[in-house]
Design a protein around this motif. Sequence first.
Motif, PDB file in Angstrom:
ATOM      1  N   VAL A 163       8.446  -1.438   5.774  1.00 41.56           N
ATOM      2  CA  VAL A 163       7.401  -0.681   6.342  1.00 41.56           C
ATOM      3  C   VAL A 163       7.976   0.601   6.900  1.00 41.56           C
ATOM      4  O   VAL A 163       7.396   1.856   6.665  1.00 41.56           O
ATOM      5  CB  VAL A 163       6.342  -1.446   6.979  1.00 41.56           C
ATOM      6  N   LEU A 164       8.582   0.266   7.831  1.00 43.30           N
ATOM      7  CA  LEU A 164       9.084   1.193   8.832  1.00 43.30           C
ATOM      8  C   LEU A 164      10.137   2.208   8.254  1.00 43.30           C
ATOM      9  O   LEU A 164      10.343   3.591   8.659  1.00 43.30           O
ATOM     10  CB  LEU A 164       9.527   0.822  10.206  1.00 43.30           C
ATOM     11  N   ARG A 165      10.744   1.848   7.079  1.00 41.06           N
ATOM     12  CA  ARG A 165      11.746   2.782   6.166  1.00 41.06           C
ATOM     13  C   ARG A 165      10.945   3.739   5.778  1.00 41.06           C
ATOM     14  O   ARG A 165      11.580   4.773   5.415  1.00 41.06           O
ATOM     15  CB  ARG A 165      12.550   1.827   5.315  1.00 41.06           C
ATOM     16  N   GLU A 166       9.703   3.292   5.377  1.00 39.45           N
ATOM     17  CA  GLU A 166       9.043   4.272   4.641  1.00 39.45           C
ATOM     18  C   GLU A 166       7.988   5.325   5.663  1.00 39.45           C
ATOM     19  O   GLU A 166       7.018   5.738   5.557  1.00 39.45           O
ATOM     20  CB  GLU A 166       8.051   3.796   3.789  1.00 39.45           C
ATOM     21  N   TYR A 167       8.495   5.449   6.771  1.00 48.32           N
ATOM     22  CA  TYR A 167       7.997   6.251   7.841  1.00 48.32           C
ATOM     23  C   TYR A 167       7.851   7.763   7.424  1.00 48.32           C
ATOM     24  O   TYR A 167       6.723   8.356   7.661  1.00 48.32           O
ATOM     25  CB  TYR A 167       8.453   6.310   9.213  1.00 48.32           C
ATOM     26  N   GLN A 168       8.610   8.328   6.476  1.00 48.52           N
ATOM     27  CA  GLN A 168       8.146   9.644   5.823  1.00 48.52           C
ATOM     28  C   GLN A 168       7.014   9.542   5.154  1.00 48.52           C
ATOM     29  O   GLN A 168       6.396  10.580   5.069  1.00 48.52           O
ATOM     30  CB  GLN A 168       9.253   9.901   5.131  1.00 48.52           C
ATOM     31  N   VAL A 169       6.871   8.385   4.202  1.00 48.12           N
ATOM     32  CA  VAL A 169       5.609   8.212   3.349  1.00 48.12           C
ATOM     33  C   VAL A 169       4.290   8.459   4.229  1.00 48.12           C
ATOM     34  O   VAL A 169       3.248   8.974   3.944  1.00 48.12           O
ATOM     35  CB  VAL A 169       5.511   7.237   2.589  1.00 48.12           C
ATOM     36  N   ILE A 170       4.396   7.612   5.480  1.00 47.51           N
ATOM     37  CA  ILE A 170       3.458   7.339   6.456  1.00 47.51           C
ATOM     38  C   ILE A 170       2.937   8.749   7.092  1.00 47.51           C
ATOM     39  O   ILE A 170       1.817   9.062   7.129  1.00 47.51           O
ATOM     40  CB  ILE A 170       3.655   6.501   7.401  1.00 47.51           C
ATOM     41  N   GLN A 171       3.963   9.428   7.637  1.00 45.70           N
ATOM     42  CA  GLN A 171       3.842  10.718   7.921  1.00 45.70           C
ATOM     43  C   GLN A 171       3.296  11.607   6.869  1.00 45.70           C
ATOM     44  O   GLN A 171       2.330  12.381   7.007  1.00 45.70           O
ATOM     45  CB  GLN A 171       5.283  11.195   8.372  1.00 45.70           C
ATOM     46  N   ASP A 172       3.742  11.472   5.705  1.00 45.36           N
ATOM     47  CA  ASP A 172       3.034  12.523   4.664  1.00 45.36           C
ATOM     48  C   ASP A 172       1.789  12.302   4.361  1.00 45.36           C
ATOM     49  O   ASP A 172       0.763  13.059   4.056  1.00 45.36           O
ATOM     50  CB  ASP A 172       4.024  12.425   3.307  1.00 45.36           C
ATOM     51  N   LEU A 173       1.548  10.885   4.404  1.00 44.30           N
ATOM     52  CA  LEU A 173       0.053  10.558   3.994  1.00 44.30           C
ATOM     53  C   LEU A 173      -0.722  10.951   5.303  1.00 44.30           C
ATOM     54  O   LEU A 173      -1.930  11.533   4.836  1.00 44.30           O
ATOM     55  CB  LEU A 173      -0.100   8.968   4.056  1.00 44.30           C
ATOM     56  N   SER A 229       0.780  -1.191   0.150  1.00 46.66           N
ATOM     57  CA  SER A 229      -0.030  -0.084  -0.033  1.00 46.66           C
ATOM     58  C   SER A 229       0.771   1.508  -0.093  1.00 46.66           C
ATOM     59  O   SER A 229       0.508   2.109  -0.593  1.00 46.66           O
ATOM     60  CB  SER A 229      -0.694  -0.073   1.139  1.00 46.66           C
ATOM     61  N   LEU A 230       1.911   1.426   0.871  1.00 45.86           N
ATOM     62  CA  LEU A 230       2.727   2.406   1.006  1.00 45.86           C
ATOM     63  C   LEU A 230       3.476   2.731  -0.525  1.00 45.86           C
ATOM     64  O   LEU A 230       3.900   3.885  -0.879  1.00 45.86           O
ATOM     65  CB  LEU A 230       3.879   2.080   2.003  1.00 45.86           C
ATOM     66  N   LEU A 231       3.793   1.524  -1.169  1.00 47.76           N
ATOM     67  CA  LEU A 231       4.673   1.621  -2.457  1.00 47.76           C
ATOM     68  C   LEU A 231       3.649   2.312  -3.569  1.00 47.76           C
ATOM     69  O   LEU A 231       3.841   3.046  -4.344  1.00 47.76           O
ATOM     70  CB  LEU A 231       4.947   0.293  -2.937  1.00 47.76           C
ATOM     71  N   ILE A 232       2.226   1.973  -3.280  1.00 50.03           N
ATOM     72  CA  ILE A 232       1.465   2.490  -4.172  1.00 50.03           C
ATOM     73  C   ILE A 232       1.321   3.855  -4.050  1.00 50.03           C
ATOM     74  O   ILE A 232       1.137   4.636  -5.161  1.00 50.03           O
ATOM     75  CB  ILE A 232      -0.110   1.871  -4.279  1.00 50.03           C
ATOM     76  N   ILE A 233       1.223   4.332  -2.771  1.00 51.12           N
ATOM     77  CA  ILE A 233       0.924   5.635  -2.446  1.00 51.12           C
ATOM     78  C   ILE A 233       2.176   6.531  -2.964  1.00 51.12           C
ATOM     79  O   ILE A 233       2.339   7.623  -3.185  1.00 51.12           O
ATOM     80  CB  ILE A 233       0.762   5.865  -1.022  1.00 51.12           C
ATOM     81  N   LYS A 234       3.354   5.866  -2.768  1.00 52.04           N
ATOM     82  CA  LYS A 234       4.663   6.926  -2.984  1.00 52.04           C
ATOM     83  C   LYS A 234       4.784   6.653  -4.506  1.00 52.04           C
ATOM     84  O   LYS A 234       5.540   7.874  -4.910  1.00 52.04           O
ATOM     85  CB  LYS A 234       5.848   5.837  -2.234  1.00 52.04           C
ATOM     86  N   SER A 235       4.842   5.803  -5.221  1.00 49.21           N
ATOM     87  CA  SER A 235       5.417   5.648  -6.538  1.00 49.21           C
ATOM     88  C   SER A 235       4.027   5.976  -7.499  1.00 49.21           C
ATOM     89  O   SER A 235       4.517   6.483  -8.847  1.00 49.21           O
ATOM     90  CB  SER A 235       6.068   4.386  -6.717  1.00 49.21           C
TER      91      SER A 235
END
Length: 930
Positions: A522-532, A459-465
């Motif tokens: 997953v936790l490596r993408e904490y910046q994406v989670i925060q931005d979301l 899900s994070l990869l979809i949102i990010k890319s």
Amino acid sequence: MLLFFIVGLLVHFVFFASIFDIYFTSPLVHGMAPQFTPLPPPARRLVLIVADGLRADALYEFDEKGNPRAPFIRNIIMHEGSWGISHTRVPTESRPGHVALIAGFYEDVSAVAKGWKENPVEFDSLLNQSKYTWSWGSPDILSMFAKGASGNHVFTHSYDADSEDFGAKDVTKLDTWVFDNIKEFFHAARNNQSLFSKLNEEKVVFFLHLLGIDTNGHAHRPTSREYKDNIKLVDEGVKEIVSLLKDFYGNDEKTAFLFTSDHGMTDWGSHGAGHPSETFTPFVAWGAGIKYPQKVSDQQFNDVLLKGWKLESWKRQDINQADVAPLMASLIGVPFPLNSVGILPVNYLNNTDAFKAESMYTNAKQILEQFKVKMTQKKEVTLPFLFTPFKLLSDSKQLDILRKARSYIKQENYDEAVFLCMELIHLSLEGLTYYHTYDRFFLGINVLLGFVGWASYASLLIIKSHSSLTRGVSKEVKKPSHLLLCSFVTIGILMAFFLLIQACPWTYYVYCLLPVPIWYAVLREYQVIQDLVTSLLTFPSRHFVGYLLALALGIEVLVLSFFYRYMLTAGLIVFAGWPFTTQLWTRAKHLTELDFLLFALAVFPLMPVVGRKPDIFLVMGAGLLVLLLSLFVVTSLIKTKDSFVNDKLLLHLLQMLSTVLSMWAVYSTHNSLLKKQGLPLINQVVSWIILASSFVVPLLSPRNLLERLFSILVSSMSAYLLLSRGYEALFPLVLSCLMFVWIHMEQETLQQSDVSCKQKVTSIHFSYNTDITQFRQLCLDDIRRAFFLVFFLVTAFFGTGNIASINSFDLASVYCFLTVFSPFMMGALMLWKIFIPFVLVMCAFEAVQLTTQLSSKSLFLMVLVISDIMALHFFFLVKDYGSWLDIGTSISHYVIVMCMTIVLVFLNGLAQLLTTKKLRLHGQPKSHLI
């Protein structure tokens, strides 16, 4: 992205395999000491007769004239022996049924999946414990117990595997072959001193496997004259064999006879699931050591299948299928099979109370031995402070029950001894289950963590890319801290050390360590989670929340459709109202066609799943509709001024010829089998050629979107007709027509949005090298597109049947290709029949991606997340309690969803091949348009 898909495929293979380690591990243990009754047995020899595929009601009921269908067996019930119902477990197939009868345990599904032919014996059995065994029948069954048996004392006599032909004129020859060969065998024994002396030894077993009834049931159904006449033939054959043995042994009354079946059969000629017609099999025993008939005044039959037999006056004694093995061992005095979990049915024994008590004591010790070995094995590989023993059967309680039972036997208090032994058996069986499922919770938690982590990362990869949801929120990109990496490395090392000191299997390392890198990613993408989170709080979107709620509701409908097929009908009807929630209803050109096709497709899930009667005229009707569509296309082509019109016309005429040949093959084969003339060679050759050409012919068509899809449809329908028996032949046709309309509707939807779409559907061509610059970012409507794909795939699963149930597979659907029993070839053909609707949906989805200018990677990721959420549902719904049908169905649902995710990669590749690849005939001019 390629690396992501490879890793994703491996991760899903692990999730798929985990269910077999958690629920489908083998129950067998080794190292037990053999246990046998010290008292002399009542019989010197035993005859086991297994009528494959025989239903209990079919044997016990009367025929149309009011006469017993099996007069000899009925005479045995009323004058010589005991009778009842042998209750089988699923899967109700030949291999597990015979293993339960002869070895006394219910074989795990993973062992069944190893195959049918040339399977080595991996367990102890009655035949292995006998002094000598002679067996006659099918090579598939006999080889299971002969190969791997200790010593050289199990002898087999089998016919050729090609004799198992469902299309043969008379399949009762499979049974007459057995009876004739037994007669010849005993006749030859009179002149062979060595053989004669072996036949007069103690602990001898004769095993007769009769396959004719099962074969006739598959070919003609259990309600047919052929099936019922075969029962009469078997009854007469058994009568002759009993007379032959009595004559050979001079009426020494030391022979015990058992007549039963490995499984039953449904009215529509299938077996494998848990319908009473499959799990209720006859059991009749007579001869040495068997109790004589017992008259009773009042005996109620509550079973629907068991009424009208006129056997209410003779006591019926039901048993479980695994109970047959200890009964046979007790009758001839051999050690109980080491892996048996059967409970000796003492009510069948005609012997002293002392013998019954001693036999039950032996039975209890034999099952207790398995419990002790299982407990020791688990204790050795578990840390002492983590080991939790089975409290209901401690060491002291084992010794106490055994001591009391032995004391009761010495005091001749046999009823109390039997009662205590039964208590010990039930506790031992509970303990076996406890230790067999000891690691289930631990493994389940780890697989759950991996599941949730993977779905979150995708899900994070979809949102990010592939989306613009987080763009402009945070411009600063932070690298993951070293502390995070060190923390997860430490967790992984500690987990590996924990598994190492417990000597866990290597698969445990995979299940337990896999969540570590997944959650790190997953936790490596904490910046994406925060931005979301910031984006949703700063720019709240009611549409986004609404789409997510609608998606959640849709996923629940899909999950329910696995249990209730009519939910697909409800979903398709809701889809018919989808355009009215947008501006499409005012501008869409194909709205009427969409609603008509959705309602037409909605009818199929309401049709019966199993029990379908063959209707060749519906198959012919489907073929005629395909011809009419082809004729319409041909007429349209003639009116055009295309420079390649001749080549296209030739291809369409070739496909029309293929459809006609398919219709002829189906009709001709059906009539030939009705007349019992077998499968004509010409029909078989034509069918295989059509099937092979269905993969190649579409590649000769132009790459124009609509022309290529139509070519794929016609070629697929030619193959599908050959595999159809009734209304299901119409299903791919209706589904494909809906797919054509869906493609147009999606482009019209795109034209209503802000995305520019210049090309018409008729002018779009499939291309192998797609220009990635035309791809766009994801929008909310793409969530719906991904869900539509999953919904149509599930509809393809359950539209005409329930592939979670073995009953949905009808062997008769492959009779155009072969009639000789070949489980792997037949299985492959039926799987291709299932795949054809999937391929049609995936090809249409390729077109949707092309027309909506959407990257296949982004849509595939969304489909992946949706299917993983469904799989997570079924992971929680897996049960290890209740009926065996409930357990098997819950596990098969999980397996289906996991397979859908894995197979989706294969189907996507196949769809791309069928839509983008172009074969050129010799001398054909090259053109980028074709």
